[in-house]
Structure formats: structure tokens, C-alpha cells
Design an enzyme around this catalytic site. Structure first.
Site, PDB file in Angstrom:
ATOM      1  N   ASP A  82       0.845  -1.193   0.000  1.00 45.35           N
ATOM      2  CA  ASP A  82       0.000   0.000   0.000  1.00 45.35           C
ATOM      3  C   ASP A  82       0.883   1.246   0.000  1.00 45.35           C
ATOM      4  OD1 ASP A  82      -1.847   2.007   0.465  1.00 45.35           O
ATOM      5  OD2 ASP A  82      -2.137   1.478   2.576  1.00 45.35           O
ATOM      6  N   ASP A 142      -4.119   3.853   2.540  1.00 42.32           N
ATOM      7  CA  ASP A 142      -5.561   3.618   2.644  1.00 42.32           C
ATOM      8  C   ASP A 142      -5.880   2.185   3.053  1.00 42.32           C
ATOM      9  OD1 ASP A 142      -5.010   2.181   0.359  1.00 42.32           O
ATOM     10  OD2 ASP A 142      -6.474   3.206  -0.914  1.00 42.32           O
ATOM     11  N   ASN A 171      -0.258   4.485  -0.339  1.00 44.66           N
ATOM     12  CA  ASN A 171      -0.884   5.745   0.092  1.00 44.66           C
ATOM     13  C   ASN A 171      -1.585   5.677   1.450  1.00 44.66           C
ATOM     14  OD1 ASN A 171      -3.112   4.219  -0.526  1.00 44.66           O
ATOM     15  ND2 ASN A 171      -3.789   5.476  -2.267  1.00 44.66           N
ATOM     16  N   ASP A 196      -1.761  -1.250  -4.083  1.00 44.14           N
ATOM     17  CA  ASP A 196      -2.069  -0.495  -5.296  1.00 44.14           C
ATOM     18  C   ASP A 196      -0.922  -0.609  -6.299  1.00 44.14           C
ATOM     19  OD1 ASP A 196      -0.121   1.406  -4.249  1.00 44.14           O
ATOM     20  OD2 ASP A 196      -1.742   2.168  -2.975  1.00 44.14           O
ATOM     21  N   GLU A 201      -5.580 -20.885 -17.697  1.00 46.54           N
ATOM     22  CA  GLU A 201      -6.251 -21.635 -16.633  1.00 46.54           C
ATOM     23  C   GLU A 201      -7.341 -22.425 -17.346  1.00 46.54           C
ATOM     24  OE1 GLU A 201      -8.671 -20.917 -12.450  1.00 46.54           O
ATOM     25  OE2 GLU A 201      -9.165 -19.753 -14.232  1.00 46.54           O
ATOM     26  N   ASP A 244      -4.430 -10.776 -15.893  1.00 44.64           N
ATOM     27  CA  ASP A 244      -5.516 -11.695 -16.218  1.00 44.64           C
ATOM     28  C   ASP A 244      -6.365 -11.184 -17.371  1.00 44.64           C
ATOM     29  OD1 ASP A 244      -6.037 -14.054 -14.115  1.00 44.64           O
ATOM     30  OD2 ASP A 244      -5.099 -12.372 -13.092  1.00 44.64           O
ATOM     31  N   HIS A 266      -3.563 -17.251  -5.584  1.00 48.67           N
ATOM     32  CA  HIS A 266      -4.564 -16.470  -4.862  1.00 48.67           C
ATOM     33  C   HIS A 266      -5.794 -17.284  -4.475  1.00 48.67           C
ATOM     34  CE1 HIS A 266      -5.765 -16.582  -9.010  1.00 48.67           C
ATOM     35  NE2 HIS A 266      -6.953 -16.099  -8.721  1.00 48.67           N
ATOM     36  N   ASP A 267      -5.904 -18.507  -4.969  1.00 49.23           N
ATOM     37  CA  ASP A 267      -7.052 -19.359  -4.656  1.00 49.23           C
ATOM     38  C   ASP A 267      -6.692 -20.558  -3.785  1.00 49.23           C
ATOM     39  OD1 ASP A 267      -9.085 -17.939  -5.945  1.00 49.23           O
ATOM     40  OD2 ASP A 267      -8.654 -18.870  -7.885  1.00 49.23           O
ATOM     41  N   ASP A 291      -7.971 -16.419 -17.727  1.00 47.14           N
ATOM     42  CA  ASP A 291      -8.802 -16.906 -16.631  1.00 47.14           C
ATOM     43  C   ASP A 291      -9.986 -17.718 -17.154  1.00 47.14           C
ATOM     44  OD1 ASP A 291      -9.773 -16.727 -13.721  1.00 47.14           O
ATOM     45  OD2 ASP A 291     -11.479 -15.895 -14.829  1.00 47.14           O
TER      46      ASP A 291
END
Length: 536
Positions: free
Chosen positions: A23, A27, A25, A31, A254, A100, A319-320, A201
Site C-alpha cells: 500500500d 488507505d 498511500n 495499489d 487456466e 488476467d 490467490h485461490d 482466466d
């Protein structure tokens, strides 16, 4: 990096889940500028290209895989100018970038779908898959990957639309030439911008069986057979390949439903894509623990079936998937090292998922409030309604949850693991004080060594592969021409008698890498999580 068309054979990719990477910034959310700030770290590790998960405009119902504008960067991650800056710096550092390509479906907030919903005769109606239905009678009995019917009823038009994922992700109608024209135009836009390729994907779902197809049994691909690598997909893939070839784009599919015996046709020199992600090796036992032997068997089969033609995409985590040391081992760094060596030297292009190189662990969930997936929270609520106690329901929902892989990247032992100066969108794993990039762990150094070995040795990048002790429950042993790789993927000692194999036992072997100093012997006993790499 090689400049020939097969440069990716000795390359290593690094997958970034932007929301949780860095991150810039404050928040609380990662990003694009955060990725730019960390590119030098990735260059030091030695990776050759980045796979960045979706950063396009999206309601974020499914982590960005529900795109509402293919041409816009979501404001959560920055602006298009930030994406261009990312490409520029990555290229200056000698790294390529892919992202992706999500074209099986869009978000239900995409302008095409909003128009499609208005009436049966709307010009965009045929951009999606609508069929006559009743509120209690769908066009067929097909089931979505997220559970429940693959159809959602619309009372206004008395029809239902089809979706292989969530109801917020309506499938595009690839039979419509207008849809294909729009997609091909969008693909060219990003390649013209300087993007180096795509991870495609859910690409094997773009063709469907006739709606009349009956699901006869739930073996193999289960109830999802009607939309997994269905005949007719070939022409769509050929059309995409023409564009990819024109730009020299790197492509990773994929493609669930594509068998190991079919993968060579998808990935050889005349195939649709450069390499393929298979999902089969993520084997689990009945209790949810990882099944090392089944994983090993599946990897060997894919390696053999793609030895003569085609190419593998290798991975442990993404990520899965939950973190491998916890799923398949005891969570230790020794376990993480063993798995790293086992897969990084196989034939194919390895991908490292963020945090994998430092041994990030599964998150110790204590409450449903720590979860972020609406889908999983809804399932948790259903188990509570059925009378489960909260602890048992939470364990069921989180044991192998993808939530584990989405916790913030651990950069330093400082507050929030150095991920953000604000409040992170998801809690940081409390082990960040010891597991972080700044610690310069032995595991991260091992990954750097393995990447360097792939860069330096043609035997590893392009050589043949031969397996030994295939029926051993935990030993993973193979040759890459003049290299011999031995890994014990278990906590028990592994006894290996090379006199029962074709491995030459009367030669001198150079010790290249190892969890301990070793000399090759005809008979060896590997300790728990031991790995050894010898060179003839």
C-alpha cells in the site's frame, strides 16, 4: 533473458495479488504504485516476469474477476497512468508483465449486461446467455462452481441468464460475433499499451454444451462437465492465438477440463497458448489435509505427458490456494524449502506466489469477522443455521480457504508488516515479526539460488526429465539430464536404494544444493524435509 520465442523456458514468474501486496498511500489496500515501489526487490530475487491479478474496474464481488470496464483501472489501485508507469519500470528492469484476461464472463454491473437486462430485444441481449424460464423452473439442472443453480431468474423478462461462477458474473455469449469482436479489440488495446501477455482466466469454459445436455454422473469433472473444454472451443482459441502470435504475447491458460494428454495440443508450437495451469495436483485427503502422494503422482503424469510436446506452468500456491507448508506439511521453513526444490526444478515455467518465497503461513482465524469473502461468510452462516457451533463452522470454512493466501504481504517486522501505514483491508498474520522479507530468510535465498540455476542450466530449462521411486509415498526423485534431485516431502525418513534404479551409482556427483552436506551414495536415507541436488 532469452529473446527467442521460447524465452519463458528458463524464466520464472511471480504472481501479485495487488490488494495485498503493498500500500503506497496508507488507505489500507495495495495499489499499482505500491507494486512499482517493490519492483527492485523482485528483480533482486531474480524473477523474469510478473503476473498481476485483475486491477480493472470492478465491484470486487469476486476479487476483481468480475470486471465492469475492461478499459479502466479500478480507482482502488490507481489510474491508467500508474499502470503505464509500472510497465515502463518493469521493462527497464528487464521484467515482463502479464495480467488476467477475464473473458468468460463480466460483472453484472458491466454496461453490456445492464443494457442486456432491459428487454429481450435490446441490442446487447445476445451478448449474454438468456433463456426462457420460470422462477421455479430453470432451463436445465446445471450447477455453478459457487454452488446452486447456474441460472438466475429475471422476473421482468421471464428469462434466466447463465453463469458458471456467481450470479454477479454473467457468462458472455461467445457464439455472438459482436462479442468476439469486442473482446479481440480489447486484447489488442492492452497489448498495444505494452502489456506482455495474459493469464487466461477460466478460458476453458467459454464454450458450453447444448442446454439439453443431462449430467449423467459426478465423477471426473463432476457436475461441471457441460462447460469444461467443450468441443467447439477450438475456433475461439485459434482466433485468440492469431492475436497473441502477432504480438509475441506470453500466454498461460487456466484451463480446467483439459487433460494432461490433451495439454500438448494446447501448448506445443502450434498450440493456442504457451503453457497451462492444471488444477489436479492440489490433492486433498478426506479430512482436508494435503495428499502428498496424489500430488506427486499427478505432477509426474503431467510431466510425462508434456515431455515430447507442450509446456507446463508450475506452481505451489496462488490467490485461490491455502499456503502449502500448512496444507501438505508441518508449517516449518524446512517443509517450505523441500517443496520449493521439488517443483522449481521440474520441466516447465515456475510461478512463485507473493509471500511463498518467505514461507508465509495460513492465517490463524479466530472469528468470522476476520474473513473477507462474502461467499465463504454466507456458507459459514448456513452451517450455523444447521446447528454447528461457531468454532467448528469457522474451521470448516477456513481450513483450505483462499483467504489464507490473501492476507497482506509481510515486508518488515514493523507495524502492519510494513504493508501499510493505515489499517489493512485484511488482518496481517501475527507471525510477521519473524516471517518477513527484511529477515532475509534462508528460504528466500534458496528461491534465488533455484531461479539462478534455471537461468544458467539448459538441462533444467529445456532438458528431459526422468522419475525414480514413483511409488514411494513421500520421496520425490528425478533426473534432469546431468542433475539428480532428491526431496523428502514428509516428516518420516525416506529410504532410497538407487541400485534398484537406472541411476548410475559408480560415478562422482558434485553437490550443488542441499539441506545438509551430503555425498551421493547408492543407498541413502533422507531425513524429514531433506532435499539434495547433485550434478553428474
Amino acid at each position: 533473458m532469452n529473446n527467442d520465442k521460447n524465452w519463458f523456458h528458463n524464466a520464472v514468474g511471480y504472481q501479485i495479488y495487488p490488494k495485498s501486496f503493498y500500500d503506497s498511500n496508507g488507505d489500507g489496500m495495495g495499489d499499482l504504485k505500491g507494486i512499482i515501489e517493490k519492483l527492485d526487490d523482485l528483480k533482486t530475487l531474480g524473477v523474469d516476469f510478473l503476473w498481476i491479478n485483475p486491477v480493472f474496474k470492478s465491484p470486487q464481488v469476486d476479487g476483481g474477476y468480475d470486471i465492469s470496464d475492461y478499459y479502466a483501472i479500478d480507482e482502488r489501485f490507481g489510474e491508467l497512468s500508474d499502470f503505464k508507469a509500472l510497465l515502463k519500470k518493469a521493462h527497464q528492469l528487464g521484467m515482463k508483465v502479464i495480467t488476467d484476461l477475464v473473458v468468460n464472463h463480466t460483472s453484472n454491473q458491466h454496461p453490456w449486461f445492464l443494457e442486456s437486462q432491459k428487454s429481450k430485444d435490446n441490442p446487447y441481449r445476445d451478448y449474454y446467455l438468456w433463456e426462457d424460464a420460470r422462477s421455479n423452473k430453470m432451463p436445465n439442472e446445471w450447477i455453478s462452481f459457487f454452488g446452486g443453480s447456474a441460472w438466475t431468474y429475471d422476473a421482468q423478462t421471464k428469462q434466466a441468464y447463465f453463469h458458471v461462477f456467481g450470479k454477479e458474473q454473467p457468462d458472455l455469449n461467445w457464439k455472438n460475433p459482436k462479442v468476439r469482436k469486442e473482446i479481440y479489440k480489447m486484447v489488442r488495446f492492452w497489448l498495444d499499451l505494452g502489456l506482455d501477455g495474459f493469464r487466461l482466466d477460466a478460458i476453458s469454459h467459454i464454450q458450453k454444451m447444448p442446454w439439453s445436455y443431462k449430467i449423467k454422473s459426478w465423477h471426473g469433472d463432476g457436475p461441471w462437465v457441460p462447460f469444461m473444454n467443450v468441443s467447439g472451443i477450438e475456433q475461439y482459441m485459434k482466433d485468440l492465438k492469431e492475436i497473441f502470435d502477432e504480438y509475441g504475447a506470453l500466454t498461460v491458460g487456466e484451463a480446467s477440463g483439459v487433460r494432461s494428454t490433451q495439454a500438448p495440443d494446447w501448448t506445443d508450437d502450434s498450440g493456442y497458448i504457451n503453457m497451462i495451469f492444471e488444477l489436479e495436483h492440489n490433492a486433498r485427503k478426506a479430512n482436508g489435509d494435503g495428499h502428498v502422494y496424489q500430488m506427486k503422482k499427478t505432477l509426474i503424469r503431467w510431466q510425462k505427458d508434456l515431455l515430447e510436446r507442450g509446456w507446463n506452468a508450475l506452481y505451489l500456491e496462488n490467490h485461490d490456494q491455502a499456503r502449502v507448508p500448512d496444507v501438505y506439511g508441518d508449517g516449518s521453513e524446512a517443509c517450505a524449502k523441500a517443496f520449493a526444490v521439488a517443483y522449481m526444478l521440474l520441466r516447465g515455467t515456475p510461478f512463485i506466489y507473493q509471500g511463498q518465497e518467505i514461507g508465509m503461513r495460513n492465517f490463524p482465524f479466530q472469528s468470522v469477522t476476520q474473513m473477507r469473502s462474502k461467499e465463504l461468510i454466507a456458507q459459514y452462516d448456513k452451517w450455523i443455521e444447521r446447528g454447528w457451533d461457531k468454532k467448528a463452522a469457522l474451521l470448516k470454512m477456513t481450513k483450505n480457504s483462499r483467504e489464507h493466501s490473501r492476507t497482506p504481504m509481510q515486508w518488515t517486522p514493523e507495524k502492519n508488516a510494513g504493508f501499510s501505514t493505515g489499517t489493512p483491508w485484511m488482518e496481517v498474520n501475527p507471525n510477521y515479526t519473524t516471517i518477513n522479507v527484511a529477515a532475509h530468510s534462508e528460504l528466500r535465498m534458496l528461491y534465488a539460488q533455484l531461479i539462478a540455476l534455471r537461468h544458467q542450466s539448459s538441462a533444467i530449462s529445456d532438458g528431459a526429465i526422468k522419475f525414480h521411486f514413483e511409488r514411494h509415498l513421500q520421496a520425490f526423485v528425478y533426473e534432469r539430464e546431468n542433475y539428480l534431485i532428491l526431496v523428502n516431502l514428509g516428516q518420516k525418513k525416506a529410504h532410497l536404494d538407487f541400485e534398484t534404479t537406472s541411476v548410475s551409482t559408480d560415478r562422482n556427483y558434485e553437490h550443488v544444493l542441499g539441506s545438509k552436506a551430503r555425498t551421493f551414495r547408492a543407498k541413502m536415507i533422507l531425513d524429514a524435509w531433506e532435499y539434495q541436488v547433485f550434478k553428474k
